[in-house]
Scaffold this active site. Structure first.
Site, short mmCIF file in Angstrom:
data_model
loop_
_atom_site.label_atom_id
_atom_site.label_comp_id
_atom_site.label_asym_id
_atom_site.label_seq_id
_atom_site.Cartn_x
_atom_site.Cartn_y
_atom_site.Cartn_z
N CYS A 79 0.83 -1.21 0.00
CA CYS A 79 0.00 0.00 0.00
C CYS A 79 0.87 1.25 0.00
CB CYS A 79 -0.94 0.00 1.20
SG CYS A 79 -2.01 1.45 1.26
N CYS A 124 -0.44 4.12 2.14
CA CYS A 124 -0.22 3.92 3.58
C CYS A 124 1.24 4.15 3.96
CB CYS A 124 -0.57 2.50 4.01
SG CYS A 124 -2.04 1.82 3.26
N ASP A 125 2.16 3.64 3.15
CA ASP A 125 3.55 3.55 3.59
C ASP A 125 4.55 4.40 2.80
OD1 ASP A 125 2.77 1.75 5.55
OD2 ASP A 125 2.89 0.05 4.18
#
Ligand code: NDP
Length: 311
Positions: free
Chosen positions: A134, A137-138
């Site tokens: 992701c 997300c990261d």
């Protein structure tokens, strides 16, 4: 066992949020947590984009907080899995752990989706330590660094351009000599100077002891292997909605197996069965959007139950 008012299948952000709302609405929900309690967030490390955590938190800790909140209002959480369902008549039936059947007036499906992985041992070992599925997300953790992303669909193209804004250099590893992504997305990739697309390329190994230090890739036309010096390795080769259980239930799914809900609601085509989170969303896939739709599912279930005279 008596019929429960609301059965929640799955325990990610969608399932737990549905539980919090359903419990507070006095629906006395039962949640069957499933084989990966807490869902996808339990295999991530830092979560910095969930509102309300100004200093960020760890994925497993966040799901523990969700669980405590759901239990505080009386959700009956069972550390079991649903092995079969029968939605052909009401009350609906669900089999727990291949054994007993329970009956429920309404069902909220929040079984999520699973990222597809390449299947390399190094990918598994470094998951959460530089390997991620992701970018949204990261990606932030790799600001100013060089990263690689595998995949050639719309997700990979979108995530590559997202990463390109944060990172110094993005290698996009494409296994064929063309991308599957839409023309518009390919255009965006080609017009982003710090993305280098490596066609006909496969990943042989992700290098690194404790964190990612590089990726060994091979050009399947020339047979030549090279090491990319990267600190982040993103996998964007698609997701699999966890809907095998619902294959012959009459629930409408799209061609990729995602449950179809009526726009703006969590209602499926079966009255009394609702779907929330990634199991019905292949676009946003965020904890906060999953939680939002879990809230919607509980409200939709509560209102539908009221129309059936169940309070
Ligand atoms: P897709 O299934 O469309 O693409 C997966 C990609 O991963 C393909 O290019 C495939 O390669 C590649 N791949 C699969 N397995 C491997 C492997 N083992 N090694 C290397 N590469 C591999 O998945 P997406 O998640 O990209 O998209 C899913 C759906 O969601 C699509 O319909 C897409 O259009 C849609 N979507 C729409 C968006 C939007 O409209 N904004 C954004 C994101 C997704 P190959 O091409 O060789 O098969």
């Amino acid at each position: 066992m008596s019929t429960i008012k609301c059965l929640i299948i799955g325990s990610g952000p969608a399932g737990y949020t549905a539980a919090i709302y359903a419990a507070r609405a006095d629906l006395k929900p039962t949640m069957i947590a499933g084989l990966q309690p807490g869902g996808q967030l339990t295999i991530t490390t830092e979560v910095e984009n969930y509102p309300g955590y100004p200093d960020g938190t760890q994925g497993p800790q966040m799901m523990e907080d969700f669980r405590k909140q759901a239990m505080r209002f009386g959700t009956d959480i069972k550390w079991s899995y649903i092995s079969a369902v029968d939605f052909s008549s009401r009350p609906f039936k669900a089999q727990v752990d291949d054994k007993d059947w329970i009956t429920a007036e309404s069902v909220i499906i929040a079984t999520g989706a699973s990222a597809k992985w390449l299947g390399l041992p190094s990918e598994q070992r470094l998951n959460g330590y530089g390997v991620s599925a992701c970018a949204v997300c990261d990606g932030f953790f790799f600001k100013g660094q060089d990263v690689a992303i595998v995949g050639a669909g719309d997700t990979a193209a979108e995530e590559a351009t997202y990463l390109a804004k944060l990172c110094r250099k993005v290698y996009m590893i494409v296994r064929r000599d063309e991308m599957r992504a839409s023309k518009a997305m390919i255009h965006r990739v080609n017009n982003t100077p710090n993305i280098e697309v490596l066609f006909n390329t496969e990943t042989q190994e992700i290098i690194g002891d404790k964190t990612v230090e590089g990726a060994l890739v091979k050009n399947n036309k020339t047979g030549l292997s090279t090491t990319l010096s990267v600190t982040g390795f993103f996998v964007a080769i698609g997701h699999q909605p966890n809907t095998a259980l619902f294959a012959h239930t009459g629930l409408n799914m799209d061609e990729n197996g995602y449950l179809i809900t009526q726009p703006g609601t969590t209602k499926t085509n079966i009255e009394g069965v609702f779907a929330a989170g990634d199991v019905q969303d292949h676009i946003y896939r965020q904890a906060v959007t999953a939680a939002g739709s879990g809230c919607m599912a509980a409200i939709d279930a509560e209102r539908w139950l009221a129309t059936q005279g169940i309070h």
